[in-house]
Design a protein around this motif. Structure first.
Motif, PDB file in Angstrom:
ATOM      1  N   ARG A 210      77.762  99.320  96.930  1.00 59.49           N
ATOM      2  CA  ARG A 210      78.935 100.166  96.716  1.00 59.49           C
ATOM      3  C   ARG A 210      78.592 101.256  95.708  1.00 59.49           C
ATOM      4  O   ARG A 210      77.604 101.164  94.982  1.00 59.49           O
ATOM      5  N   VAL A 211      79.441 102.293  95.653  1.00 53.42           N
ATOM      6  CA  VAL A 211      79.162 103.429  94.789  1.00 53.42           C
ATOM      7  C   VAL A 211      80.456 103.966  94.192  1.00 53.42           C
ATOM      8  O   VAL A 211      81.517 103.918  94.829  1.00 53.42           O
ATOM      9  N   ALA A 212      80.356 104.467  92.963  1.00 54.30           N
ATOM     10  CA  ALA A 212      81.431 105.224  92.329  1.00 54.30           C
ATOM     11  C   ALA A 212      80.889 106.617  92.024  1.00 54.30           C
ATOM     12  O   ALA A 212      79.790 106.744  91.480  1.00 54.30           O
ATOM     13  N   VAL A 213      81.640 107.633  92.388  1.00 58.88           N
ATOM     14  CA  VAL A 213      81.234 109.019  92.160  1.00 58.88           C
ATOM     15  C   VAL A 213      82.003 109.560  90.964  1.00 58.88           C
ATOM     16  O   VAL A 213      83.232 109.505  90.931  1.00 58.88           O
ATOM     17  N   GLU A 221      85.839 109.038  93.417  1.00 57.50           N
ATOM     18  CA  GLU A 221      85.749 108.340  94.705  1.00 57.50           C
ATOM     19  C   GLU A 221      84.897 107.097  94.520  1.00 57.50           C
ATOM     20  O   GLU A 221      83.936 107.097  93.753  1.00 57.50           O
ATOM     21  N   GLN A 222      85.242 106.018  95.209  1.00 61.75           N
ATOM     22  CA  GLN A 222      84.417 104.816  95.187  1.00 61.75           C
ATOM     23  C   GLN A 222      84.637 104.021  96.473  1.00 61.75           C
ATOM     24  O   GLN A 222      85.652 104.164  97.149  1.00 61.75           O
ATOM     25  N   GLY A 223      83.641 103.180  96.799  1.00 60.16           N
ATOM     26  CA  GLY A 223      83.755 102.362  97.999  1.00 60.16           C
ATOM     27  C   GLY A 223      82.398 101.927  98.505  1.00 60.16           C
ATOM     28  O   GLY A 223      81.363 102.172  97.873  1.00 60.16           O
ATOM     29  N   VAL A 228      81.476 105.610 102.464  1.00 64.05           N
ATOM     30  CA  VAL A 228      81.481 106.865 101.711  1.00 64.05           C
ATOM     31  C   VAL A 228      80.632 107.908 102.428  1.00 64.05           C
ATOM     32  O   VAL A 228      81.001 109.080 102.521  1.00 64.05           O
ATOM     33  N   PHE A 229      79.490 107.476 102.989  1.00 62.48           N
ATOM     34  CA  PHE A 229      78.654 108.383 103.764  1.00 62.48           C
ATOM     35  C   PHE A 229      79.394 108.877 105.001  1.00 62.48           C
ATOM     36  O   PHE A 229      79.315 110.052 105.369  1.00 62.48           O
TER      37      PHE A 229
END
Length: 341
Positions: A210-213, A221-223, A228-229
């Protein structure tokens, strides 16, 4: 495992207050690889210092493995930090010590016996692929080997969380991939929770779940990385995705595409998972008799599966073109008509 609730960090300066992190809420699961991405000044470095207790939040709470890092201090904080290790962009090795001595250093501080230290150091040298280099000094190592020493040293005290602060930014692309593969292997073998701070979407794509921007101190944004891509929402996220997907369509490139393909519709298709392997284009041609010209295409691999984008021209009878687009929607292929040719 890691919980950040309503976190803000405000620094006071001669020119007034500077908000480095603002109203951040994050939940990181045990055993996952979680990425935090942002450009310089986004607040990433402050975030990592909040996670290991080097900074206290101005507001909110930071909890790691049941310990509220944001409110403890003294021996309690030092003990909690033993389970939170860190690797750095510039390695931070002791240049007067050998590989083995660098790895042993945190064990010495922890009061581990010489016999146990030697045993643990050997295990770690084998784990990170440095067998035969234990007596070398940092000046005799490549950048990738130095980072492997840093990883081994970070694992010495059997941490439960590994924080990686731009850990591959000083490395060439091939070495970066080898270090990311090592981190992925360590995560799988040890069940270690890894938090990656980076400005490179390639790093996120390669190993994160997972990633948080972050932008201007906020998580915009996160997910799940794959989702996300597939469907980035924030403009900054779209820019990051474009770094590795090669799908940035400038106004000039769109105009050039439209000039080259003056009829039909120009459509951007986005595929995820096993959809990237389906013969959808040939299905459109066979079923509707339309002409499909591939303008541009790319497939990227993420930990959640492949992600692909394709820009095509679909030409033919207008009714058949419409039906072809409807079929794409039914096949769960995200479609975007860029413009009417």
């Amino acid at each position: 495992m890691i919980e950040l609730k309503d976190i803000s960090k405000i620094y006071k300066s001669k020119n007034g207050e500077i908000t480095a992190v603002k109203n951040v809420n994050l939940s990181i699961n045990k055993g996952e690889i979680f990425g935090i991405i942002g450009y310089s000044g986004a607040g990433k470095s402050t975030m990592i210092r909040l996670l290991n207790g080097l900074e206290k939040p101005s507001n909110g709470t930071v909890t790691v493995n049941g310990k509220q890092i944001s409110s403890i201090s003294g021996n309690e904080l030092r003990n909690a930090r033993q389970k939170i290790s860190m690797i750095f962009q510039h390695f931070n090795l002791l240049w007067s010590r050998t590989v083995a001595e660098n790895i042993a250093f945190p064990l010495e501080i922890a009061g581990v016996s010489k016999t146990e230290r030697s045993k643990r150091v050997k295990e770690l040298i084998d784990l990170v692929g440095l067998s035969g280099r234990e007596n070398a000094y940092p000046s005799q190592l490549s950048g990738g080997q130095k980072q492997r020493v840093g990883i081994a040293r970070a694992l010495a005290n059997n941490p439960e969380v590994l924080l990686c602060d731009e850990a591959t930014s000083a490395l060439d692309p091939e070495t970066t991939d080898s270090i990311l593969e090592l981190l992925l292997d360590i995560n799988k073998r040890l069940g270690l929770t890894i938090v990656l701070i980076t400005h490179e979407m390639h790093v996120i794509r390669k190993i994160c779940n997972r990633v948080a921007v972050m932008e201007a101190g906020q998580v915009v944004e996160q997910g799940d990385v794959l989702r996300v891509f597939q469907n980035p929402q924030a403009e900054i996220t779209k820019n990051f995705v474009m770094q590795v997907s090669g799908t940035k369509e400038s106004k000039e490139s769109i105009e050039q595409i439209l000039a080259n393909y003056p009829t039909g519709k120009i459509v951007k298709l986005t595929f995820i998972g096993n959809k990237t392997e389906q013969p959808i284009i040939s299905q459109l041609i066979k079923e509707f008799g339309v002409e499909v010209n591939i303008v541009h295409g790319n497939i990227s691999q993420t930990t959640g599966g492949p992600y692909g984008t394709l820009i095509v021209q679909i030409d033919g009878d207008s009714t058949k073109v419409k039906q072809a687009l409807e079929l794409l929607d039914q096949q769960e292929v995200q479609t975007e008509v860029i413009d009417h040719a």
